[in-house]
Design an enzyme around this catalytic site. Structure first.
Site, PDB file in Angstrom:
ATOM      1  N   LYS A   1       0.825  -1.215   0.000  1.00 47.08           N
ATOM      2  CA  LYS A   1       0.000   0.000   0.000  1.00 47.08           C
ATOM      3  C   LYS A   1       0.860   1.268   0.000  1.00 47.08           C
ATOM      4  CE  LYS A   1      -2.771   0.263   3.481  1.00 47.08           C
ATOM      5  NZ  LYS A   1      -2.471  -0.830   4.389  1.00 47.08           N
TER       6      LYS A   1
ATOM      7  N   ARG B   1      13.326  -5.934  10.695  1.00 49.39           N
ATOM      8  CA  ARG B   1      12.343  -5.475  11.667  1.00 49.39           C
ATOM      9  C   ARG B   1      11.971  -6.635  12.585  1.00 49.39           C
ATOM     10  NH1 ARG B   1       7.622  -2.232   8.577  1.00 49.39           N
ATOM     11  NH2 ARG B   1       6.514  -3.194  10.321  1.00 49.39           N
TER      12      ARG B   1
ATOM     13  N   ARG C   1      12.365  -9.995   4.396  1.00 48.87           N
ATOM     14  CA  ARG C   1      12.822  -8.618   4.172  1.00 48.87           C
ATOM     15  C   ARG C   1      13.980  -8.243   5.101  1.00 48.87           C
ATOM     16  NH1 ARG C   1       7.193  -5.176   4.181  1.00 48.87           N
ATOM     17  NH2 ARG C   1       7.310  -5.726   6.399  1.00 48.87           N
TER      18      ARG C   1
ATOM     19  N   ARG D   1      -1.628  -9.879  11.804  1.00 45.47           N
ATOM     20  CA  ARG D   1      -1.997  -8.670  11.052  1.00 45.47           C
ATOM     21  C   ARG D   1      -3.051  -8.978   9.999  1.00 45.47           C
ATOM     22  NH1 ARG D   1       3.962  -6.896   9.417  1.00 45.47           N
ATOM     23  NH2 ARG D   1       4.732  -5.936  11.322  1.00 45.47           N
TER      24      ARG D   1
ATOM     25  N   ARG E   1     -13.186   2.239   8.962  1.00 45.95           N
ATOM     26  CA  ARG E   1     -13.062   0.845   9.387  1.00 45.95           C
ATOM     27  C   ARG E   1     -14.388   0.286   9.878  1.00 45.95           C
ATOM     28  NH1 ARG E   1      -7.188   1.178  12.422  1.00 45.95           N
ATOM     29  NH2 ARG E   1      -5.933   0.751  10.571  1.00 45.95           N
TER      30      ARG E   1
END
Length: 216
Positions: free
Chosen positions: A13, A161, A127, A172, A88
């Protein structure tokens, strides 16, 4: 043109919103950023927001609408807005309709970046970034050309991270599904929802979004 960009963390996004900002002069509005900005400003609304968040309470819809309305009224939004993290709930969707209608604007598209959960876990857990310049890499898809050396700045320090792990990603995803489930049917009934393969190449995703916005 005003749009809602949907997708779980890791769907891309942020990348696509940045491209829309650069290519079309649109502005991404994240409610989280707005609230943090209000608190930092020390304004009356900011002080109220700070107290609510510190108390761990849900942020009232009417106050969120007020902050959002003030942001939409800024001149830099003339090229269009990308709403991120809002609405939301069904009530928030109604509030957004009112905010836009009061300003002679409409919501034109709701674009969802659809991802495969297992593939997303693979994408996110692999990542890592250069600790010096922030260049992004991936265990499977994008290793540095010289092992252990950043392509951009030559640093040999890399970082990951701590929340880029499979359990966090799946949590998530569950949260995302719970948050989008109430609002998607509202916009599907209006015929303004489009789905894009978020697992495709970044440029392909951009092209698909551009085609939707251009009515192709």
């Amino acid at each position: 043109m005003n749009i809602i960009l949907l997708g779980p963390p890791g769907a891309g996004k942020g990348t696509q919103a940045s491209r829309l900002e650069s290519d079309r002069g649109m502005i991404q509005i994240s409610t989280g950023d707005l609230l943090r900005g209000a608190v930092k400003s020390g304004s009356e609304i900011g002080k109220l927001a700070d107290g609510i968040m510190k108390a761990g309470k849900l942020f009232p819809d009417d106050l969120m609408s007020q902050i959002l309305g003030e942001r939409i009224d800024q001149p830099d939004t003339a090229g269009g807005v990308i709403f991120d993290g809002y609405p939301r709930t069904e009530a928030q969707a109604g509030s957004l309709d009112t905010l836009l209608a009061e300003r002679g604007k409409t919501l034109d598209h709701v674009i969802e970046l659809v991802v495969d959960e297992d593939a997303l876990v693979d994408r996110v857990t692999g990542r890592f970034t250069c600790a010096k310049c922030g260049e992004g890499y991936h265990d499977r898809y994008k290793q540095p050309r010289a092992e252990g050396v950043c392509d951009v700045c030559g640093s040999t320090e890399f970082k990951r991270r701590p929340d880029d792990n499979a359990e966090t990603v799946r949590t998530r995803m569950a949260e995302y599904r719970a948050k989008t489930a109430p609002i998607l049917p509202i916009y599907e009934a209006r015929g303004i929802v489009s789905k894009v393969d978020g697992m495709a190449d970044i440029d392909e995703v951009t092209e698909a979004i551009e085609a939707i916005l251009d009515g192709k």
